[in-house]
Design an enzyme around this catalytic site. Structure first.
Site, PDB file in Angstrom:
ATOM      1  N   LYS A  62       0.823  -1.221   0.000  1.00 56.07           N
ATOM      2  CA  LYS A  62       0.000   0.000   0.000  1.00 56.07           C
ATOM      3  C   LYS A  62       0.850   1.262   0.000  1.00 56.07           C
ATOM      4  CE  LYS A  62      -4.000   1.804   2.633  1.00 56.07           C
ATOM      5  NZ  LYS A  62      -4.913   1.416   3.752  1.00 56.07           N
ATOM      6  N   GLU A 102      -2.331   3.586  10.764  1.00 48.57           N
ATOM      7  CA  GLU A 102      -1.589   2.940   9.668  1.00 48.57           C
ATOM      8  C   GLU A 102      -0.239   3.599   9.435  1.00 48.57           C
ATOM      9  OE1 GLU A 102      -3.495   1.397   6.122  1.00 48.57           O
ATOM     10  OE2 GLU A 102      -5.407   2.076   6.923  1.00 48.57           O
TER      11      GLU A 102
END
Lengths: 319, 319
Positions: free
Chosen positions: B128, B147
């Site tokens: 990602k 995150e």
């Protein structure tokens, strides 16, 4: 901080016949401007190439004939009345037109839009970057789309400080390209003004015709949301010289939601009271570029123009 | 040319409790895989971080505790069964998980997705790029979104030749950024697989909560249309550890139209017979990048990360 509302009118136009004079068109623009003023608007946005019929639908070999569609000065003899009315009413406007200019002794032709403030001063000029269509005569088409022949592309997307905010412009096909909105988004744009002429029928891809209004909204709504900006989309709609054009003019909030829209395909205003500070909640959170963008992964966007494709159009199969 | 259909299943998941074992989750994934196979699918796409609860919602100081959510090998002891079933059924899958790996002696942690072919071979891995949220504990939030603390960003968007086409992957927040689709579009992508976990409530911008499903679709539909590619969006939905998540899983054609969608917020498949050649009519006409893109006007997209903003978040007023 002072509230920053801009009352914006869509100045949608119905068709303009080939035979219609600039004077007649300016009268139509003026009527819309008076309506916008009567409704308390600060700014009225007109379509792309708003002074004439959409002439790139015809192949013309004679440059003198082509040049009849271009403006050599702005304001000029025919458009002076619109500037004078704007100054009288103290309303700004955005106007698309075909621009012929001389740069270093060379004639240049652009598909142009200008932003004019309440003092009738041109505060910003934009020249269309994404010219659609084709450069050569293609007689198989039901009608031509010769923007690549009659114009050269503009060089950049800019913004101006006007109407209390950061305002940008784009034209027609530009609105389909996310790069358009992003380059202005990176300059803090809070409102993008977009005029367009979009035939319902796309000769090379008639399978898209049923979706043209859907696509029109999809690209403007996503451009608005992904950059936290207002978008004002303004059509010249209806059947012009036998060719049907979508209308679908609308005002889109930074949320991506449509908050105002025209209901006809003719001359019509629609309006919204646009709070520029609604942009902040997007620009400062989910689309806070400084915190979340990853330009090191985006290099290909500027390093290459296209995708390598096989002769039949299928992608090159990589090893 | 042979027809190029890929029968794709969305493998949507409902919530995964913190207490749920990998074994239990793999059994749920396997049940969905069997359904997809029974419906003639070639490929099933699972959500982001599909093996555990969405752990970035909690601040944890103990790295050993955090690392319990990560996979050190793929397939590993718990996931081997899913690979074995895929090989038995001859069905491919896309799976999101937290990846812990050692690179040059340094421990790296990524939010990762893999594409696995019908021989149960990993043919592509994606890490990602756009990590959302924040890196420090922010106790004022109803829940955390750490995150940026627990992962480092991936470096690039790639594509793989698989399932007879050009397949790319993205994860959750990546889908909101047009750059994501464009970088893959420039590599000829024909199908983008996107798993996500998206809370309905966004603590820094609760004013967007009512629009979360609308935004989910808007960004995936525009990404599909603007690049002429299929997009498969797959949620982990429902109330997980007290936090409500959107579902809204759907399959989007290159036209931007939604052609399949889940109807619940729980474990569910939805499917579509995706004709990869439907991409061509977009890639070869309106979005023929070689003919219409203007990269010379896009430089700012890679030259700058963010927008200069005033301390109060308003745009810098330019001269």
């Amino acid at each position: 901080m002072m509230p920053r509302f801009v009352n914006v009118a869509i100045g949608q136009l119905g068709p303009i016949a080939k035979s219609e004079t600039r004077t007649a068109v300016v009268a139509r623009l003026s009527a819309l401007m008076r309506q916008a003023h009567a409704n308390g608007c600060d700014l009225i946005v007109y379509p792309e190439l708003a002074l004439t019929t959409f002439f790139p639908r015809w192949y013309m070999a004679d440059q003198a004939e082509i040049d009849l569609y271009f403006e050599r000065e702005m304001p000029g003899r025919d458009t002076q009345a619109l500037f004078a009315l704007a100054k009288e009413l103290r309303i700004g406007f955005c106007l698309g037109y075909a621009e012929l200019t001389i740069e270093d002794g060379i004639v240049r032709r652009y598909n142009t839009a200008i932003l004019v403030d309440k003092d009738a001063r041109i505060v910003s000029k934009y020249r269309k970057v994404h010219l659609p269509g084709h450069a050569e005569h293609e007689p198989w088409r039901k009608f031509q789309h010769l923007e690549k022949r009659y114009f050269e592309p503009g060089k950049s997307f800019g913004v101006a400080n006007a109407f209390g905010g950061v305002i940008g412009m784009a034209i027609c096909n530009d609105r389909r390209w996310p790069e358009t909105y992003r380059v202005m988004g990176l300059q803090g744009v809070e409102m993008v003004l977009i005029g367009y002429n979009t035939p319902v029928h796309n000769p090379p891809a008639p399978e898209h015709d049923d979706l043209s209004l859907f696509h029109n909204r999809l690209v403007m709504q996503s451009g608005a949301y992904q950059n936290g900006t207002w978008v004002i989309g303004v059509a010249k709609g209806g059947i012009e010289e036998g060719i049907d054009h979508i209308a679908g003019s609308c005002i889109i909030a930074p949320s991506g939601e449509i908050v105002a829209a025209c209901a006809t395909k003719g001359d019509e205003i629609a309006l919204a009271r646009c709070d520029l500070d609604l942009c902040n909640s997007y620009k400062q959170t989910i689309f806070n570029f400084d915190v979340h963008r990853q330009p090191q992964a985006y290099g290909m966007i500027v390093e290459r123009k296209g995708t390598a494709l096989m002769a039949d159009g299928s992608p090159v199969q990589k090893e």
